[in-house]
Enzyme design. Structure first.
Site, short mmCIF file in Angstrom:
data_model
loop_
_atom_site.label_atom_id
_atom_site.label_comp_id
_atom_site.label_asym_id
_atom_site.label_seq_id
_atom_site.Cartn_x
_atom_site.Cartn_y
_atom_site.Cartn_z
N ASP A 8 0.87 -1.03 0.48
CA ASP A 8 0.10 -0.13 -0.02
C ASP A 8 1.01 1.38 -0.19
OD1 ASP A 8 -2.03 -1.75 0.08
OD2 ASP A 8 -2.15 -1.65 2.07
N1 URA Z 1 -1.33 -6.20 4.14
C1 URA Z 1 -2.02 -4.54 3.73
O1 URA Z 1 -2.52 -4.55 4.55
N2 URA Z 1 -1.02 -3.86 3.32
C2 URA Z 1 0.19 -4.27 3.09
O2 URA Z 1 0.92 -2.48 2.13
C3 URA Z 1 0.79 -5.71 2.87
C4 URA Z 1 0.08 -6.02 3.41
#
Ligand code: URA
Length: 252
Positions: free
Chosen positions: A112
């Site tokens: 993310d």
């Molecule tokens: N899980 C998440 O919620 N976000 C990420 O970036 C990676 C794994």
């Protein structure tokens, strides 16, 4: 399935075009200008098949003539997307000419925008498939901070592999949760569903306020600073999750 980098002879114009240096027709011009040498000798024929490691452009070796694998310390505020509308991208941290490479360089899965840590990028499609497939159970370790104290019962709940996420038909695979302090934990997953870590905690009323991936397979950041990256050697079939030596630094 093998991932050994090939250094087999390739046409000069194709090498330059696939490396994102210039188009094949521009390569002819570059050769006429004397910008390209092979084994120290000025190259003339764009169709000549040469050893990629012997090629120099403006006296510099090709930055990645063969298959490419990069370990990046993803900083916060960058998306894992080629779509410029989504904002600053992790791809902008790589040499600009890599945007024109063929095959295309992509991330192995996504993090993310606000997540930091280990991010692999490669132009080897089979490697992406293998390392993102839940069947291969590549371990991924996350350092997580949440907004409320973590109930100890979550350790058992995550370990059982029965946690259902909203709109999903299958429960999450068993995951290892280690509580480090009331609001901090380490979580090891073997799959990589959309926003998985955040959704696993949210399913129990906790919001993730900081998320950092400290390991992907055998790859860790060591002393890599946020926003920087290093080249890795593509592992052979017997060492698919191993860091087989690495070459640090950026390409000009
Ligand atoms: N899980 C998440 O919620 N976000 C990420 O970036 C990676 C794994």
């Amino acid at each position: 399935m093998g991932f050994v980098a090939s250094s087999k002879p390739r046409r000069i114009d194709q090498l330059l075009a696939n490396g994102g240096y210039c188009s094949r027709s521009e390569a002819r011009v570059w050769l006429r200008m004397g910008r390209v040498t092979v084994d120290g000798v000025r190259a003339i024929d764009p169709g000549a098949k040469v050893d990629p490691t012997a090629v120099r452009v403006d006296s510099e070796p090709l930055d990645a003539p063969d298959d490419l694998l990069v370990l990046m310390h993803k900083p916060a505020g960058r998306v894992c997307s080629h779509d410029v509308r989504e904002g600053p991208s992790v791809y902008d941290l790589l040499p600009p000419r890599w945007q024109d490479r063929n095959p295309v360089v992509t991330t192995v899965g996504r993090l993310d925008k606000d997540t930091t840590g280990v991010l692999l990028l490669t132009d080897v499609g089979s490697l992406v498939q293998q390392w993102t497939s839940p069947r291969h159970k590549v371990p991924k370790v996350y350092e997580v901070t949440v907004d409320k104290p973590i109930p100890v019962t979550l350790v058992e709940i995550f370990a059982r592999g029965e946690l259902m996420l909203e709109d999903e038909e299958r429960p999450c695979q068993p995951a290892v949760l280690e509580i480090l302090s009331p609001k901090e934990a380490r979580l090891e997953l073997t799959e990589g569903r959309f926003h998985q870590v955040k959704r696993m905690f949210e399913a129990h009323g906790l919001n993730v306020t900081r998320l950092h991936r400290s390991r992907f397979g055998a790859y860790t950041l060591d002393d890599l600073a946020p926003g920087t990256w290093r080249m890795l050697t593509i592992p052979g079939p017997e060492e698919e999750n191993a860091t087989v030596g690495s070459e640090k630094g950026a390409v000009a």
